[in-house]
Design an enzyme around this catalytic site. Structure first.
Site, PDB file in Angstrom:
ATOM      1  N   VAL A   1     -46.801 -41.414 -27.163  1.00  0.00           N
ATOM      2  CA  VAL A   1     -45.353 -41.201 -27.259  1.00  0.00           C
ATOM      3  C   VAL A   1     -45.010 -40.727 -28.678  1.00  0.00           C
ATOM      4  O   VAL A   1     -44.242 -39.779 -28.871  1.00  0.00           O
ATOM      5  CB  VAL A   1     -44.602 -42.497 -26.869  1.00  0.00           C
ATOM      6  CG1 VAL A   1     -43.110 -42.349 -27.055  1.00  0.00           C
ATOM      7  CG2 VAL A   1     -44.938 -42.872 -25.420  1.00  0.00           C
TER       8      VAL A   1
ATOM      9  N   GLU B   1     -34.347 -48.541 -29.699  1.00  0.00           N
ATOM     10  CA  GLU B   1     -33.518 -47.598 -30.458  1.00  0.00           C
ATOM     11  C   GLU B   1     -34.313 -46.295 -30.479  1.00  0.00           C
ATOM     12  O   GLU B   1     -35.225 -46.118 -31.281  1.00  0.00           O
ATOM     13  CB  GLU B   1     -33.273 -48.118 -31.874  1.00  0.00           C
ATOM     14  CG  GLU B   1     -32.604 -49.505 -31.929  1.00  0.00           C
ATOM     15  CD  GLU B   1     -33.609 -50.653 -31.954  1.00  0.00           C
ATOM     16  OE1 GLU B   1     -34.763 -50.419 -32.345  1.00  0.00           O
ATOM     17  OE2 GLU B   1     -33.232 -51.774 -31.588  1.00  0.00           O
TER      18      GLU B   1
ATOM     19  N   GLN C   1     -45.333 -50.775 -26.523  1.00  0.00           N
ATOM     20  CA  GLN C   1     -46.234 -51.895 -26.257  1.00  0.00           C
ATOM     21  C   GLN C   1     -45.782 -53.123 -27.034  1.00  0.00           C
ATOM     22  O   GLN C   1     -45.218 -53.007 -28.125  1.00  0.00           O
ATOM     23  CB  GLN C   1     -47.679 -51.535 -26.602  1.00  0.00           C
ATOM     24  CG  GLN C   1     -47.881 -50.994 -28.002  1.00  0.00           C
ATOM     25  CD  GLN C   1     -49.284 -50.444 -28.225  1.00  0.00           C
ATOM     26  OE1 GLN C   1     -50.248 -51.040 -27.770  1.00  0.00           O
ATOM     27  NE2 GLN C   1     -49.385 -49.320 -28.917  1.00  0.00           N
TER      28      GLN C   1
ATOM     29  N   TYR D   1     -34.841 -70.468 -31.424  1.00  0.00           N
ATOM     30  CA  TYR D   1     -33.991 -69.268 -31.535  1.00  0.00           C
ATOM     31  C   TYR D   1     -32.769 -69.481 -30.663  1.00  0.00           C
ATOM     32  O   TYR D   1     -32.888 -69.766 -29.470  1.00  0.00           O
ATOM     33  CB  TYR D   1     -34.785 -68.052 -31.073  1.00  0.00           C
ATOM     34  CG  TYR D   1     -34.007 -66.749 -31.145  1.00  0.00           C
ATOM     35  CD1 TYR D   1     -33.356 -66.375 -32.307  1.00  0.00           C
ATOM     36  CD2 TYR D   1     -33.939 -65.902 -30.046  1.00  0.00           C
ATOM     37  CE1 TYR D   1     -32.658 -65.182 -32.377  1.00  0.00           C
ATOM     38  CE2 TYR D   1     -33.241 -64.706 -30.114  1.00  0.00           C
ATOM     39  CZ  TYR D   1     -32.599 -64.353 -31.280  1.00  0.00           C
ATOM     40  OH  TYR D   1     -31.903 -63.171 -31.350  1.00  0.00           O
TER      41      TYR D   1
HETATM   42  O1  LIG Z   1     -36.155 -53.176 -31.482  1.00  0.00           O
HETATM   43  C1  LIG Z   1     -35.857 -54.331 -31.175  1.00  0.00           C
HETATM   44  C2  LIG Z   1     -36.080 -55.433 -32.025  1.00  0.00           C
HETATM   45  C3  LIG Z   1     -35.704 -56.704 -31.624  1.00  0.00           C
HETATM   46  N1  LIG Z   1     -35.145 -56.884 -30.400  1.00  0.00           N
HETATM   47  C4  LIG Z   1     -34.740 -58.217 -29.936  1.00  0.00           C
HETATM   48  C5  LIG Z   1     -35.811 -59.265 -30.098  1.00  0.00           C
HETATM   49  C6  LIG Z   1     -35.327 -60.109 -31.209  1.00  0.00           C
HETATM   50  O2  LIG Z   1     -35.696 -61.456 -30.979  1.00  0.00           O
HETATM   51  C7  LIG Z   1     -33.816 -59.914 -31.185  1.00  0.00           C
HETATM   52  C8  LIG Z   1     -33.164 -60.026 -32.529  1.00  0.00           C
HETATM   53  O3  LIG Z   1     -33.793 -59.160 -33.426  1.00  0.00           O
HETATM   54  P1  LIG Z   1     -33.471 -59.222 -34.979  1.00  0.00           P
HETATM   55  O4  LIG Z   1     -33.629 -60.609 -35.486  1.00  0.00           O
HETATM   56  O5  LIG Z   1     -34.236 -58.130 -35.649  1.00  0.00           O
HETATM   57  O6  LIG Z   1     -31.939 -58.825 -34.957  1.00  0.00           O
HETATM   58  P2  LIG Z   1     -30.685 -59.472 -35.668  1.00  0.00           P
HETATM   59  O7  LIG Z   1     -29.631 -58.439 -35.716  1.00  0.00           O
HETATM   60  O8  LIG Z   1     -31.087 -60.127 -36.960  1.00  0.00           O
HETATM   61  O9  LIG Z   1     -30.279 -60.566 -34.592  1.00  0.00           O
HETATM   62  P3  LIG Z   1     -30.222 -62.154 -34.732  1.00  0.00           P
HETATM   63  O10 LIG Z   1     -29.053 -62.433 -35.634  1.00  0.00           O
HETATM   64  O11 LIG Z   1     -30.023 -62.611 -33.305  1.00  0.00           O
HETATM   65  O12 LIG Z   1     -31.540 -62.607 -35.311  1.00  0.00           O
HETATM   66  O13 LIG Z   1     -33.617 -58.599 -30.677  1.00  0.00           O
HETATM   67  C9  LIG Z   1     -34.932 -55.818 -29.548  1.00  0.00           C
HETATM   68  O14 LIG Z   1     -34.461 -55.972 -28.436  1.00  0.00           O
HETATM   69  N2  LIG Z   1     -35.286 -54.572 -29.970  1.00  0.00           N
END
Ligand SMILES: O=c1ccn([C@H]2C[C@H](O)[C@@H](COP(=O)(O)OP(=O)(O)OP(=O)(O)O)O2)c(=O)[nH]1
Length: 178
Positions: A96, A121, A138, A151
């Protein structure tokens, strides 16, 4: 330490959940996840971290959809995943990447215990036709050292589909001045 494919399979239904699971998607040290047909595209040219950004939903048709450079497409995996005790991480696939497609933008790290679909994204270097159902990325699982807190985010945990950025929820609500 990254779990081997055989270890991922052994832990299924226990510490690791991947649904639906298909052994054909298992790699030596990861598991391929597929692209769902629904994409979300922001409507404004300028995005604002502090505000909910309007978006529209589009479907990838049977004949595929040509992605355009400069656009951001939020997609999701067909599979839901959850890993207790292991850190889930998302990575692209070489085939990809060789087409100039990014599947995440600086955010490949998942939380231990996070449950739901992965939001992707998606961006591209050259116009490229993509198809729903392809194995687009993956997931791999790393051992975690030490005790961890559960979490419990209200943003993306236990999601039901593609989600836009909920960054704006981290800002204090606006105060109206008269
Ligand atoms: O490309 C991604 C990366 C992460 N996640 C999911 C899994 C991860 O457990 C959650 C939160 O990711 P992250 O901690 O990076 O985001 P945040 O904006 O800091 O959210 P939070 O405040 O819930 O930690 O989003 C995705 O769906 N796509």
């Amino acid at each position: 330490m990254i779990l081997s494919g055989k270890e991922i399979k052994k832990k299924l239904g226990k510490e690791i959940h991947i649904a639906p699971f298909n052994e054909a998607q298992l790699n030596p040290n990861s598991y391929n996840l597929r692209l769902h047909q629904e994409l979300l595209v922001y409507e404004n040219q300028v995005l604002d971290m502090k505000e909910p950004n309007p978006y529209r939903r589009i479907q990838i048709p049977e004949e595929g959809l040509v992605l355009q450079p400069g656009e951001l497409y939020l997609g999701r995996t067909i599979e839901t995943t959850r890993a207790d005790c292991y850190v889930p991480m998302l990575e692209g696939r070489s085939s990809v990447g060789r087409l100039g497609i990014f599947i995440h933008i600086t955010a490949g790290l998942g939380h231990v215990g996070a449950n739901g679909y992965w939001t992707l994204e998606i961006a591209c270097i050259k116009p490229v036709r993509i198809y729903a159902g392809v194995e687009i990325c993956q997931i791999y699982f790393s051992e975690l050292q030490g005790a961890y807190t559960a979490y419990n985010s209200k943003k993306y945990h236990n999601n039901n589909g593609v989600q836009p950025s909920l960054m704006y929820t981290e800002f204090a609500p606006k105060v109206e001045h008269s």
